[in-house]
Write an enzyme that holds these catalytic residues in place. Sequence first.
Site, mmCIF file in Angstrom:
data_model
loop_
_atom_site.group_PDB
_atom_site.id
_atom_site.type_symbol
_atom_site.label_atom_id
_atom_site.label_comp_id
_atom_site.label_asym_id
_atom_site.label_seq_id
_atom_site.Cartn_x
_atom_site.Cartn_y
_atom_site.Cartn_z
ATOM 1 N N SER A 86 -9.423 0.669 3.043
ATOM 2 C CA SER A 86 -8.695 1.574 2.185
ATOM 3 C C SER A 86 -7.546 0.900 1.425
ATOM 4 O O SER A 86 -6.982 1.510 0.510
ATOM 5 C CB SER A 86 -8.131 2.725 3.013
ATOM 6 O OG SER A 86 -7.210 2.256 3.972
ATOM 7 N N LYS A 123 0.863 -1.187 0.000
ATOM 8 C CA LYS A 123 0.000 0.000 0.000
ATOM 9 C C LYS A 123 0.895 1.231 0.000
ATOM 10 O O LYS A 123 1.930 1.251 0.705
ATOM 11 C CB LYS A 123 -0.858 -0.062 1.276
ATOM 12 C CG LYS A 123 -1.950 0.956 1.428
ATOM 13 C CD LYS A 123 -2.771 0.613 2.685
ATOM 14 C CE LYS A 123 -3.965 1.524 2.852
ATOM 15 N NZ LYS A 123 -4.831 1.115 3.991
ATOM 16 N N SER A 142 -9.459 -1.944 7.099
ATOM 17 C CA SER A 142 -8.904 -1.711 5.760
ATOM 18 C C SER A 142 -8.085 -2.856 5.193
ATOM 19 O O SER A 142 -7.668 -2.795 4.034
ATOM 20 C CB SER A 142 -8.079 -0.418 5.748
ATOM 21 O OG SER A 142 -8.935 0.693 5.843
#
Lengths: 468, 67
Positions: A158, A82, A182
């Site tokens: 996310s 990420k 997330s």
Amino acid sequence: MALVPTETRWSTAAQIAAAVNAGEVSASAVIDATLARIARLNPSLNAFTAVTAERACAKARALDATRDKKKLPLAGVPFAVKNLFDVEGLATVAGSKINRAHPPAERDATLIEWLEAAGAVLVGALNMGEYAYDFTGENVHDGPSRNPHDLTRMSGGSSGGSGSAVGGGMVPLALGSDTNGSIRVPSSLCGIFGLKPTYGRLSRARTFPFVVSLDHLGPFARSTRDLAISYDAMQGADSNDPAHADRAPEPATPQLPRGFDGLRIVVAGGYFKKGASPEALEALSRVATAVGAKDEIEIPETARARAAAYVITATEGAALHLDRLRKQARDFDPAVRDRLIAGAMVPAVAVTKAQIFRRWYREQVLKLFARCDAILAPATPCTAPRIGQQSFTLDGIEMPVRPNLGIYTQPISFIGLPVVAVPVPLKPLPIGVQIIAAPWCENIALRIAHALETMNIVAAPTPPALGG
Amino acid sequence: MIAQPGANMTEPLDKFIEAAAVTLALPLDEAWKSAVKTNLDVTLKHAATVAEFELPDEAGPAPVFKA
């Protein structure tokens, strides 16, 4: 039969490492094939925001020249992170426009260093919701990462790029963060496995924060074994994360064959069934039946726990971004900006009340683990919504998608419990189930997940549209 | 100030947002006000849900500072 590079797309990390260690394929060939795959698939999935090709090829060549790589459990395994993880030479954008002006990171995040020490090869950085304040996987600056099972649907957030990249077969392993869900929400929507470890278990050093008192990091993969191998590689002491627990590593991989014999597994009732779609309940039922979980347990005051997590998130997130809100409010994603501005206006007494409640709630939930070893609950209330969908109906009430996809994950991460999200391959879209354990008992959740995988109850399905 | 569930906060909340934005030196474009208000209203309702749960005065918050 020898594993050839073009066949590594749906291979697990463990299979790739075994093939590299056996000399059946070189790390360079694996990485070349991975980079070609990313170039081919990323225009559709939009999972990657940066590809570190030069670095990856150099690392692979170095691995191929290493005589004792057999000691490396992730030899030649491509992985991505990420884009809130520091990657040397890249600005840590955290899904934002604002952070693009930051200087390039001078050193990798701790977890990247430790995965690479285990032989893994970083191939790039992944799309995410701006500053991690998101459950959809949408990003106004980079565009949405897309669900590999239906490109018109959300990847979940996310860590949306992490879900999309692993679910779409771009890489077998990715890292993400989980503040309120997330890791578990994208795992559920993209049909893959995700591990959110105990709060404080894995170092967050050199990653961009969101809510420091709730932030966790963890892996995504297409098998439980890959979660366990990568988790084991990332355990260790690191004084650079103040919340990092002073605990010796507790390897989970050797525990996997123990299965769930003797474990007391129950199903979370009440809050966790209210609002769940038929698909979420079907997935939960399949998992519960397979492990013989007949008893239901009520986690007390769960709705209030979710409310308290919501308050802490809004206010700590606002505190983190206050200066940027003052100076660069127009550069935020409007949906994130408006939530953060509101968070800045919440009275401090609300935050303290939420933190007091948090301690009480933790004590109540820990008491439950005297009566059980693991709790099953849905990961998301529904399968992947359509990209751009603003609202859905849960328990007869229409509510916004963005903050509510995490209604079942938020009350669990609130007190830092370890969770493995397992994918149930329903048609046409998969959906996840949470296996929740007591603090520091990641191995229990992983054992149950591994057994379910062996029984073919849970699996990361190959997306039909993307094929092999 | 923690809103009680069901309280009519429309006018006070508008005034509170205006005052808070000035006090905190936060920009508040006219076009953003509605979304900020919606978000603040939801967060305050969550805060009220937490606050109405009675706990003893001795109950301490979760984060504990250690010297």
